[in-house]
Write a protein that holds these residues in place. Sequence first.
Motif, PDB file in Angstrom:
ATOM      1  N   ARG A 137     -24.888 -97.436 -14.316  1.00  0.00           N
ATOM      2  CA  ARG A 137     -25.830 -96.358 -13.994  1.00  0.00           C
ATOM      3  C   ARG A 137     -26.608 -96.701 -12.732  1.00  0.00           C
ATOM      4  O   ARG A 137     -26.924 -97.855 -12.463  1.00  0.00           O
ATOM      5  N   VAL A 138     -26.920 -95.640 -11.975  1.00  0.00           N
ATOM      6  CA  VAL A 138     -27.809 -95.805 -10.829  1.00  0.00           C
ATOM      7  C   VAL A 138     -28.799 -94.645 -10.822  1.00  0.00           C
ATOM      8  O   VAL A 138     -28.533 -93.573 -11.375  1.00  0.00           O
ATOM      9  N   PHE A 139     -29.934 -94.876 -10.189  1.00  0.00           N
ATOM     10  CA  PHE A 139     -30.966 -93.849 -10.042  1.00  0.00           C
ATOM     11  C   PHE A 139     -31.226 -93.674  -8.552  1.00  0.00           C
ATOM     12  O   PHE A 139     -31.537 -94.643  -7.846  1.00  0.00           O
ATOM     13  N   SER A 166     -24.145 -91.750 -14.092  1.00  0.00           N
ATOM     14  CA  SER A 166     -23.505 -92.692 -15.013  1.00  0.00           C
ATOM     15  C   SER A 166     -22.621 -93.683 -14.269  1.00  0.00           C
ATOM     16  O   SER A 166     -22.326 -94.768 -14.785  1.00  0.00           O
ATOM     17  N   VAL A 167     -22.207 -93.322 -13.081  1.00  0.00           N
ATOM     18  CA  VAL A 167     -21.387 -94.173 -12.217  1.00  0.00           C
ATOM     19  C   VAL A 167     -21.759 -93.799 -10.782  1.00  0.00           C
ATOM     20  O   VAL A 167     -22.082 -92.633 -10.520  1.00  0.00           O
ATOM     21  N   PRO A 168     -21.749 -94.735  -9.844  1.00  0.00           N
ATOM     22  CA  PRO A 168     -22.273 -94.439  -8.499  1.00  0.00           C
ATOM     23  C   PRO A 168     -21.329 -93.628  -7.621  1.00  0.00           C
ATOM     24  O   PRO A 168     -21.014 -93.990  -6.489  1.00  0.00           O
ATOM     25  N   VAL A 169     -20.867 -92.498  -8.136  1.00  0.00           N
ATOM     26  CA  VAL A 169     -19.960 -91.619  -7.417  1.00  0.00           C
ATOM     27  C   VAL A 169     -20.390 -90.179  -7.653  1.00  0.00           C
ATOM     28  O   VAL A 169     -20.725 -89.806  -8.792  1.00  0.00           O
ATOM     29  N   MET A 170     -20.384 -89.346  -6.591  1.00  0.00           N
ATOM     30  CA  MET A 170     -20.680 -87.922  -6.714  1.00  0.00           C
ATOM     31  C   MET A 170     -19.647 -87.137  -5.927  1.00  0.00           C
ATOM     32  O   MET A 170     -19.018 -87.666  -5.006  1.00  0.00           O
ATOM     33  N   PHE A 171     -19.480 -85.862  -6.300  1.00  0.00           N
ATOM     34  CA  PHE A 171     -18.579 -84.983  -5.556  1.00  0.00           C
ATOM     35  C   PHE A 171     -19.334 -84.392  -4.373  1.00  0.00           C
ATOM     36  O   PHE A 171     -20.371 -83.754  -4.542  1.00  0.00           O
ATOM     37  N   SER A 172     -18.801 -84.590  -3.201  1.00  0.00           N
ATOM     38  CA  SER A 172     -19.487 -84.207  -1.967  1.00  0.00           C
ATOM     39  C   SER A 172     -19.459 -82.696  -1.749  1.00  0.00           C
ATOM     40  O   SER A 172     -18.816 -81.950  -2.484  1.00  0.00           O
ATOM     41  N   ALA A 173     -20.152 -82.265  -0.691  1.00  0.00           N
ATOM     42  CA  ALA A 173     -20.347 -80.841  -0.415  1.00  0.00           C
ATOM     43  C   ALA A 173     -19.046 -80.153  -0.005  1.00  0.00           C
ATOM     44  O   ALA A 173     -18.408 -80.555   0.966  1.00  0.00           O
ATOM     45  N   ALA A 191     -18.398 -82.786 -13.255  1.00  0.00           N
ATOM     46  CA  ALA A 191     -19.682 -83.442 -13.004  1.00  0.00           C
ATOM     47  C   ALA A 191     -20.549 -83.428 -14.254  1.00  0.00           C
ATOM     48  O   ALA A 191     -21.197 -84.426 -14.595  1.00  0.00           O
ATOM     49  N   SER A 192     -20.549 -82.296 -14.949  1.00  0.00           N
ATOM     50  CA  SER A 192     -21.337 -82.166 -16.167  1.00  0.00           C
ATOM     51  C   SER A 192     -20.854 -83.125 -17.253  1.00  0.00           C
ATOM     52  O   SER A 192     -21.651 -83.784 -17.924  1.00  0.00           O
ATOM     53  N   GLU A 193     -19.542 -83.209 -17.408  1.00  0.00           N
ATOM     54  CA  GLU A 193     -18.974 -84.083 -18.444  1.00  0.00           C
ATOM     55  C   GLU A 193     -19.173 -85.559 -18.107  1.00  0.00           C
ATOM     56  O   GLU A 193     -19.387 -86.383 -18.998  1.00  0.00           O
ATOM     57  N   LEU A 194     -19.097 -85.893 -16.829  1.00  0.00           N
ATOM     58  CA  LEU A 194     -19.186 -87.291 -16.417  1.00  0.00           C
ATOM     59  C   LEU A 194     -20.619 -87.802 -16.308  1.00  0.00           C
ATOM     60  O   LEU A 194     -20.846 -89.014 -16.284  1.00  0.00           O
ATOM     61  N   GLY A 195     -21.589 -86.895 -16.232  1.00  0.00           N
ATOM     62  CA  GLY A 195     -22.965 -87.320 -16.025  1.00  0.00           C
ATOM     63  C   GLY A 195     -23.227 -87.718 -14.586  1.00  0.00           C
ATOM     64  O   GLY A 195     -23.982 -88.655 -14.304  1.00  0.00           O
ATOM     65  N   TYR A 210     -24.664 -71.409 -12.432  1.00  0.00           N
ATOM     66  CA  TYR A 210     -26.063 -71.807 -12.624  1.00  0.00           C
ATOM     67  C   TYR A 210     -26.229 -72.623 -13.905  1.00  0.00           C
ATOM     68  O   TYR A 210     -27.139 -73.432 -14.016  1.00  0.00           O
ATOM     69  N   CYS A 211     -25.335 -72.416 -14.851  1.00  0.00           N
ATOM     70  CA  CYS A 211     -25.418 -73.151 -16.122  1.00  0.00           C
ATOM     71  C   CYS A 211     -25.141 -74.644 -15.941  1.00  0.00           C
ATOM     72  O   CYS A 211     -25.440 -75.451 -16.824  1.00  0.00           O
ATOM     73  N   TYR A 212     -24.573 -75.023 -14.797  1.00  0.00           N
ATOM     74  CA  TYR A 212     -24.317 -76.436 -14.520  1.00  0.00           C
ATOM     75  C   TYR A 212     -25.398 -77.024 -13.614  1.00  0.00           C
ATOM     76  O   TYR A 212     -25.202 -78.083 -13.007  1.00  0.00           O
ATOM     77  N   GLY A 213     -26.542 -76.346 -13.532  1.00  0.00           N
ATOM     78  CA  GLY A 213     -27.598 -76.731 -12.598  1.00  0.00           C
ATOM     79  C   GLY A 213     -28.076 -78.158 -12.729  1.00  0.00           C
ATOM     80  O   GLY A 213     -28.424 -78.799 -11.734  1.00  0.00           O
ATOM     81  N   GLU A 214     -28.091 -78.697 -13.948  1.00  0.00           N
ATOM     82  CA  GLU A 214     -28.568 -80.059 -14.151  1.00  0.00           C
ATOM     83  C   GLU A 214     -27.679 -81.088 -13.458  1.00  0.00           C
ATOM     84  O   GLU A 214     -28.085 -82.232 -13.270  1.00  0.00           O
TER      85      GLU A 214
END
Length: 501
Positions: A137-139, A166-173, A191-195, A210-214
């Motif tokens: 995890r990273v913040f 949950s892992v230091p990877v994100m999907f870019s723009a 993204a939602s499933e992986l955290g 919008y439901c995936y806003g978090e």
Amino acid sequence: MSIEYIYPEFEVIRNENRCIQCRVCERQCANEVHSYNAERNILLSDETKCVNCHRCVSLCPTRALKIVKNDCTFRENANWQNDTIKEIYKQANSGGVLLSSMGNPKPFPVYWDKILINASQVTNPSIDPLREPMETRVFLGKKPETIQRDANGEIICDLPPQLELSVPVMFSAMSYGSISYNAHKSLAIAASELGIYYNTGEGGLHEDFYCYGENTIVQVASGRFGVHEGYLKSGAAIEIKMGQGAKPGIGGHLPGTKIVGDVSRTRMIPEGSDAISPAPHHDIYSIEDLRQLVFSLKEATEYKKPVIVKVAAVHNIAAIASGIARSGADIIAIDGFRGGTGAAPTRIRDNVGIPIELALASVDQRLRDEGIRNNVSLVVGGSIRNAADVVKAIALGADACYVATSALLALGCHLCRTCQTGKCNWGIATQRPELVKRLNPEIGSQRLINLITAWKHEIKELMGGMGINSIEALRGNRLMLRGIGLTEKELEILGISHAGE
């Protein structure tokens, strides 16, 4: 001379003994390469239209097709290479700027491949990630310089807004419009499933997502497409796009042929009109102007969301990042020159910017030297291809990585580099309904989940072999890296020693 007189780049080879004239290739090719001649009862191929996307080859039930690189080229010349001559012919024929897709293909050094990772042996034992705790995890966001406690000795956890991964990877723009509805849905679900998080790009956010806003990062670019209060409040963070690695100093352009239906409504512009983002934000000409926008966005979202500033990796990136760190931004995203995009001017893509490895190392060191490293988190992108690249990036100073091309490959992209045509045969970079439906979001999202899950396991194994049990302990730990085949200057910028030292 017209481009039509240049021999096709690819040859379509059809095995007539295997071909059963099922015409699957004809139905599946959005470029209309294949056609059926009823009089002769054979399938023909117009190779001038072939982009080598592999769709027909993959779906041919009898494996009767093969596409090969054409060996009929111009005479060999080290200075005037085949591609160089063809580009001149194209521009002489059209008078237009050359456009290209999916990142810089030139043979520049890939520094990830020249960096090796250290492993623990005897005195510093390795860690078994299957049996011992391993924290991935990273913040992301501003961190305090020191631990503060209240009168009772309890730690004060009053942190500015953070993104938890949950892992230091994100999907870019990647904007809705440049990629399809189904591609965006795949990214959002995964993204939602992986955290983790996915980024809307500069095209706004479709109402269905919008439901995936978090798990959404909403982007504000110079065109301000789809930007309104509800949009800003819908995501977990806001990203100001100042530049991107594939085209530093250049704005965005989505052709009017892709501005249809929901894309038009989401971007809040008329159907058929080109979506052009100016090269500069016309209200930002200094760090002070950027600071004003950062705090305007924070004010609009009640200071509840971190603000990211995304910039391209350029030669003075360390000084730029130092200014951004003082602008009030919580996270800096840096995009290297190998970053992919749906369409970029070829000359810009292939000649402007610097590798993300060098940019990251110089920025991390500059912020540490100035004592402001904890003011911001660093996210880097631009050809992050696998888990080892992620680990090396974090050891060079990144907090997390953006991936885009890797994610599209997981969705089925074959890197045929024709995104700008809108004829993606795999349903990714297109808005044509008959092509979009070829990508099943449920299957696509599961493939993305599989990819990042696999990377997470590999990250744990790599860290375990290094004797490190958390991403935080790995961040900026350049002692765990060694270079091979690098010059002294390259080693100096990267801040690592040569292998064997």
